[in-house]
Design a protein around this motif. Sequence first.
Motif, PDB file in Angstrom:
ATOM      1  N   ARG A  65      -0.861   4.235  -2.280  1.00  0.00           N
ATOM      2  CA  ARG A  65      -2.224   4.109  -2.767  1.00  0.00           C
ATOM      3  C   ARG A  65      -3.106   5.133  -2.046  1.00  0.00           C
ATOM      4  O   ARG A  65      -2.729   5.668  -0.996  1.00  0.00           O
ATOM      5  CB  ARG A  65      -2.757   2.700  -2.503  1.00  0.00           C
ATOM      6  CG  ARG A  65      -1.952   1.579  -3.155  1.00  0.00           C
ATOM      7  CD  ARG A  65      -2.570   0.229  -2.820  1.00  0.00           C
ATOM      8  NE  ARG A  65      -1.741  -0.873  -3.263  1.00  0.00           N
ATOM      9  CZ  ARG A  65      -1.783  -1.421  -4.482  1.00  0.00           C
ATOM     10  NH1 ARG A  65      -2.631  -0.929  -5.377  1.00  0.00           N
ATOM     11  NH2 ARG A  65      -1.002  -2.444  -4.792  1.00  0.00           N
ATOM     12  N   ASP A  90       0.827  -1.198   0.000  1.00  0.00           N
ATOM     13  CA  ASP A  90       0.000   0.000   0.000  1.00  0.00           C
ATOM     14  C   ASP A  90       0.865   1.254   0.000  1.00  0.00           C
ATOM     15  O   ASP A  90       0.510   2.275  -0.583  1.00  0.00           O
ATOM     16  CB  ASP A  90      -0.905   0.021   1.233  1.00  0.00           C
ATOM     17  CG  ASP A  90      -1.854  -1.169   1.281  1.00  0.00           C
ATOM     18  OD1 ASP A  90      -2.458  -1.479   0.245  1.00  0.00           O
ATOM     19  OD2 ASP A  90      -1.978  -1.774   2.361  1.00  0.00           O
ATOM     20  N   LYS A 125      -6.052   4.221  -0.882  1.00  0.00           N
ATOM     21  CA  LYS A 125      -6.666   3.409   0.172  1.00  0.00           C
ATOM     22  C   LYS A 125      -5.886   2.102   0.315  1.00  0.00           C
ATOM     23  O   LYS A 125      -5.268   1.620  -0.637  1.00  0.00           O
ATOM     24  CB  LYS A 125      -8.130   3.084  -0.156  1.00  0.00           C
ATOM     25  CG  LYS A 125      -9.055   4.294  -0.180  1.00  0.00           C
ATOM     26  CD  LYS A 125     -10.487   3.869  -0.471  1.00  0.00           C
ATOM     27  CE  LYS A 125     -11.430   5.070  -0.471  1.00  0.00           C
ATOM     28  NZ  LYS A 125     -12.832   4.660  -0.750  1.00  0.00           N
ATOM     29  N   THR A 126      -5.920   1.536   1.503  1.00  0.00           N
ATOM     30  CA  THR A 126      -5.342   0.211   1.691  1.00  0.00           C
ATOM     31  C   THR A 126      -6.212  -0.822   0.976  1.00  0.00           C
ATOM     32  O   THR A 126      -7.332  -0.535   0.537  1.00  0.00           O
ATOM     33  CB  THR A 126      -5.268  -0.151   3.191  1.00  0.00           C
ATOM     34  OG1 THR A 126      -6.606  -0.337   3.681  1.00  0.00           O
ATOM     35  CG2 THR A 126      -4.581   0.936   3.986  1.00  0.00           C
ATOM     36  N   ARG A 127      -5.730  -2.027   0.897  1.00  0.00           N
ATOM     37  CA  ARG A 127      -6.507  -3.093   0.247  1.00  0.00           C
ATOM     38  C   ARG A 127      -7.798  -3.367   0.998  1.00  0.00           C
ATOM     39  O   ARG A 127      -8.722  -3.961   0.471  1.00  0.00           O
ATOM     40  CB  ARG A 127      -5.665  -4.367   0.141  1.00  0.00           C
ATOM     41  CG  ARG A 127      -5.378  -5.026   1.481  1.00  0.00           C
ATOM     42  CD  ARG A 127      -4.194  -5.968   1.440  1.00  0.00           C
ATOM     43  NE  ARG A 127      -3.002  -5.262   0.994  1.00  0.00           N
ATOM     44  CZ  ARG A 127      -2.487  -5.413  -0.240  1.00  0.00           C
ATOM     45  NH1 ARG A 127      -3.032  -6.244  -1.091  1.00  0.00           N
ATOM     46  NH2 ARG A 127      -1.418  -4.731  -0.587  1.00  0.00           N
ATOM     47  N   HIS A 128      -7.856  -2.939   2.263  1.00  0.00           N
ATOM     48  CA  HIS A 128      -9.067  -3.133   3.067  1.00  0.00           C
ATOM     49  C   HIS A 128      -9.970  -1.905   3.050  1.00  0.00           C
ATOM     50  O   HIS A 128     -10.946  -1.843   3.800  1.00  0.00           O
ATOM     51  CB  HIS A 128      -8.676  -3.482   4.503  1.00  0.00           C
ATOM     52  CG  HIS A 128      -7.794  -4.693   4.600  1.00  0.00           C
ATOM     53  ND1 HIS A 128      -8.203  -5.950   4.189  1.00  0.00           N
ATOM     54  CD2 HIS A 128      -6.513  -4.846   5.034  1.00  0.00           C
ATOM     55  CE1 HIS A 128      -7.229  -6.825   4.384  1.00  0.00           C
ATOM     56  NE2 HIS A 128      -6.194  -6.179   4.895  1.00  0.00           N
ATOM     57  N   GLY A 129      -9.621  -0.924   2.198  1.00  0.00           N
ATOM     58  CA  GLY A 129     -10.500   0.219   2.010  1.00  0.00           C
ATOM     59  C   GLY A 129     -10.295   1.380   2.960  1.00  0.00           C
ATOM     60  O   GLY A 129     -11.082   2.344   2.944  1.00  0.00           O
ATOM     61  N   GLN A 130      -9.231   1.334   3.777  1.00  0.00           N
ATOM     62  CA  GLN A 130      -8.971   2.442   4.690  1.00  0.00           C
ATOM     63  C   GLN A 130      -8.184   3.545   3.977  1.00  0.00           C
ATOM     64  O   GLN A 130      -7.209   3.255   3.281  1.00  0.00           O
ATOM     65  CB  GLN A 130      -8.175   1.957   5.908  1.00  0.00           C
ATOM     66  CG  GLN A 130      -8.891   0.909   6.723  1.00  0.00           C
ATOM     67  CD  GLN A 130     -10.157   1.446   7.375  1.00  0.00           C
ATOM     68  OE1 GLN A 130     -10.246   2.622   7.713  1.00  0.00           O
ATOM     69  NE2 GLN A 130     -11.146   0.572   7.536  1.00  0.00           N
ATOM     70  N   PRO A 131      -8.577   4.806   4.131  1.00  0.00           N
ATOM     71  CA  PRO A 131      -7.867   5.881   3.430  1.00  0.00           C
ATOM     72  C   PRO A 131      -6.439   6.059   3.943  1.00  0.00           C
ATOM     73  O   PRO A 131      -6.172   5.911   5.137  1.00  0.00           O
ATOM     74  CB  PRO A 131      -8.712   7.123   3.741  1.00  0.00           C
ATOM     75  CG  PRO A 131      -9.463   6.788   4.981  1.00  0.00           C
ATOM     76  CD  PRO A 131      -9.711   5.312   4.933  1.00  0.00           C
TER      77      PRO A 131
END
Length: 368
Positions: free
Chosen positions: A122, A72, A124-130
């Motif tokens: 990125r 990320d 967002k992380t792969r888990h959707g966290q900004p």
Amino acid sequence: MTVRLATFNIENLITRFDFSGFRNQLRRDRVMRLYDVGSKDAYEQMEQARVVASTDDTRQLSALAIADADADILCLQEVDNMPALHAFEYGYLFRMVGHGYMQKYLVEGNDSRGIDVAVLMREKTRHGQPIELVDIRSNAMLTYADLNLFNDALAETVKPHDKVFKRDCLELDLKIGGRPLTLYVVHFKSMGNAREPGDGRISTMAVRSAEAAAVRRIIEDRFGASHAAKKNFAICGDMNDYQEKVIVTGSRRLGYRFDHVREDMSALDVFSADGFAVNPVGRRAELDRWTLYHARGPEEQHLCQLDYIWLSPALAARNATAVPEIVRGGQPYRTPFPPGQEVERFPRIGWDRPKASDHCPVVMELSL
């Protein structure tokens, strides 16, 4: 709440041609030495053709190594400038990972060749966290005198008002899903030319020790010496030193032997001696911690870790069972792998080149 953090010395992501080899044989590429080039103009034309032809393969392999790391946040070393970073991300990395690294940060540092540290992130992380950048600071202008680090060991090669960092210590305050993480991205002084006589690691260690001490001082001044251990920080980069190595003896035809040894001293002892920071790569087996293969001919070969993600004690404790990954698929075939470590190399990897880099990416999934 996790984030994948990686570091990678991408090796000479440079947009300029170096024509100094026309007059200096030591700087001339080995393939160019096979040809009798009579004029500077002819040399420059041939050198441009050589570099352009080899770079395409190299950067495809670099992108494959980064794609395999799947981080990320990616800390890079040896990046020429922001245009070079944009061109690589758009022309190569995008083809591997798509719309991945939209956030790019680079500040020009002190390196005489113009290579800098940089960070790709990125959104967002792969888990959707900004992933948010809160602040970014360069520490390239700090001197030995500024930090009271000048000593007798340094006096042989530098002056008190010289800059401490040979490149920079790029400091980034981030929030990952609202949780803080501070990164320090570095590329310490090299160990010298492998072709030069003597022990370049020992002769340059005082400079790297000062760089490590400067990073520690920056962190302790920022958080307080008694509170730094409780904070979320990571020191990432190519530190050009090691605390242990795997000595390689033998040959491709007769077979290799691998012996693990610890060094009596290292610039990195500044981080580890009293537990200021933790090297989680030490959780891997002794023969499986290396990120670079060094050889000065068949009689001197070793594998060692030059690439690090040092964690604060709090971050290391929170991730006590996490083990970093080392991406070795971009290594050339001349690199001897200890038994059981062999990997499938990327397409078009050569005996010595093309390769992704002389370094391997290190990546770790961290809980914040």
